[in-house]
Design an enzyme around this catalytic site. Structure first.
Site, PDB file in Angstrom:
ATOM      1  N   LYS A  18     122.027 106.946 116.496  1.00 42.55           N
ATOM      2  CA  LYS A  18     120.151 106.498 115.737  1.00 42.55           C
ATOM      3  C   LYS A  18     120.546 108.459 115.284  1.00 42.55           C
ATOM      4  CE  LYS A  18     118.729 102.298 116.300  1.00 42.55           C
ATOM      5  NZ  LYS A  18     117.996 101.293 116.610  1.00 42.55           N
ATOM      6  N   GLN A  74     113.506 100.708 121.297  1.00 48.04           N
ATOM      7  CA  GLN A  74     115.059 100.171 121.362  1.00 48.04           C
ATOM      8  C   GLN A  74     114.409  98.695 122.033  1.00 48.04           C
ATOM      9  OE1 GLN A  74     117.700 101.400 119.745  1.00 48.04           O
ATOM     10  NE2 GLN A  74     118.725  99.557 120.177  1.00 48.04           N
ATOM     11  N   ASP A 134     110.643  99.912 112.066  1.00 41.98           N
ATOM     12  CA  ASP A 134     112.088  98.939 112.204  1.00 41.98           C
ATOM     13  C   ASP A 134     111.115  97.064 111.667  1.00 41.98           C
ATOM     14  OD1 ASP A 134     114.624  99.240 113.572  1.00 41.98           O
ATOM     15  OD2 ASP A 134     113.543  99.088 115.939  1.00 41.98           O
TER      16      ASP A 134
END
Ligand code: NAD
Length: 296
Positions: A52, A96, A119
Site C-alpha cells: 500500500k 490493518q 477503508d
C-alpha cells in the site's frame, strides 16, 4: 467458450495514473496523507502494508505507517486513533486487520472519524452503504469489484449475483453494493446447503471464501461473470477460490489470481484517500458535509 480475462492489473494502473495526474495538478502545499496502523508482526499484514505504501508513494500520496506492539492495550490504540482523527494533516486512517485477539476490532474501527475512514469499515460507513447513501466510503475490495464488473460493459440491472462469503470486509459490503446496483443478490457461506445448485443460477459469481479452487466448472452457468477474490497458496503458488483453468472454459469473463481483484483493492484505497483529502480541504471553507459538494 473461453472467457475474456479481466485485467485487474491494467485497470488498476489506469486508476492510479489518473489519480497521480490529479494529485500533480492539485499542487497543494500539503499532500493527501494516509495513516496506516499496523499492530503486531503478522507477516502477511506487513506485506500488504508495504504494498500500500509503495503504491501510495508512486502517485504522490504520503503514507505514514504506525507500527505498534502486539501488546498494545485497547485504550492506548483508541488514543492513537483519536490523535489521528484530530490531526489536520492526516486525511485517511486505516487499521490493518486482523488485530490481536485481545483487541475488539469493532470498537477500534468505530473510533475512526467517518470522514477519514477510507477503508469504509466503520459501522457508520457500513450503515451509509446499506442506505445507498452517496456519502459512504465504500471499502476498497467491493469498490474494486464493482469497477471490474463495469469494465465488462455488462448491464448489472436484474442480474443474479451470488456471493460466496459473508465477511464484514468483503462478502457483506459487496452484497450491499451489488444490491444498490440493482442486482438480485444471494449470499452463500460455509453453512449454505446445495451451494453448487445456487451457483448454477448465477449470472455473476463473487468468490470470497478463502478456499483454494472451491468453485468448479460444473458449478457455474455458461457465460457467467466470475470475480475471484480469494488469495490462497497451493503447492507454493498463489491461487484463488475458483478453479480458474476449467472455469475459464465456461465463463464469459473471469478475473485471474494474481492480477485481478488484488491490484484493484489498493487502487480503490488510494482513490478513497484522495476523495477524503478533497472533502476535508473543501470542508475547511464549507459547512456542508456533502462529499459531492464542489461549490467552493
Ligand atoms: P473470511 O475468512 O473472513 O470469510 C470467509 C467467508 O467464506 C466466511 O463468511 C465463510 O462462511 C465463507 N466460507 C468459508 N468456507 C466456505 C465454503 N466451503 N463454502 C462457502 N462459503 C465458505 O475471509 P475474507 O476476509 O472475507 O476473505 C476471503 C478471501 O478473500 C481470502 O482468501 C482473502 O485472502 C481474500 N481477500 C482478498 C482481497 C484482495 O484484495 N484480493 C481482499 C480481502 C480478502
Amino acid at each position: 467458450m473461453t472467457a475474456h480475462i479481466i485485467d485487474g492489473k491494467s485497470i488498476a494502473k489506469q486508476i492510479r495514473d489518473n489519480l497521480k495526474s490529479k494529485i500533480g495538478i492539485n499542487n497543494s502545499a500539503i499532500s493527501p496523507t494516509l495513516a496506516v496502523i499496523l499492530v503486531g508482526d503478522n507477516e502477511a499484514s506487513q506485506i500488504y502494508v508495504r504494498n500500500k505504501k509503495k503504491a501510495a508513494d508512486e502517485i504522490g500520496i504520503n503514507c505514514q505507517i504506525l507500527e505498534l506492539s502486539s501488546s498494545i492495550g485497547e485504550n492506548a490504540l483508541l488514543e492513537v486513533i483519536e490523535q489521528l482523527n484530530t490531526d489536520e494533516n492526516i486525511h485517511g486512517i486505516i487499521v490493518q486487520l486482523p488485530l490481536p485477539k485481545h483487541i475488539d476490532a469493532l470498537k477500534i474501527l468505530s473510533k475512526i472519524n467517518p470522514l477519514k475512514d477510507v477503508d469504509g469499515f466503520s459501522p457508520y460507513n457500513a450503515g451509509l452503504l446499506s442506505y445507498n447513501d452517496q456519502k459512504a466510503f465504500i471499502s476498497a475490495t467491493p469498490k474494486g469489484i464493482l469497477e471490474l464488473l463495469k469494465s465488462t460493459g455488462t448491464e448489472l440491472t436484474g442480474k443474479h449475483a451470488v456471493i460466496i462469503g459473508r465477511s464484514n470486509i468483503v462478502g457483506k459490503p459487496v452484497s450491499m453494493l451489488l444490491l444498490n446496483n440493482d442486482c438480485t443478490v444471494t449470499i452463500t457461506h460455509s453453512k449454505t446447503k446445495e451451494i453448487a445448485s445456487i451457483l448454477r443460477t448465477a449470472d455473476i459469481v463473487i468468490a470470497a471464501c478463502g478456499q483454494a479452487k472451491l468453485v468448479k466448472s460444473d458449478w457455474i452457468k455458461e457465460g457467467a461473470i466470475i470475480i475471484d477474490v480469494g488469495i490462497n497458496r497451493e503447492d507454493g503458488k498463489l491461487c484463488g477460490d475458483v478453479d480458474f483453468e476449467n472455469v475459464k472454459e465456461k465463463a464469459a469473463y473471469i478475473t485471474p489470481v494474481p492480477g485481478g481483484v488484488g491490484p484493484m483493492t489498493i487502487a480503490m484505497l488510494l482513490s478513497n484517500t484522495y476523495e477524503a483529502f478533497c472533502l476535508q480541504k473543501n470542508q475547511k471553507q464549507c459547512c456542508c458535509k456533502d462529499k459531492k459538494c464542489h461549490s467552493h
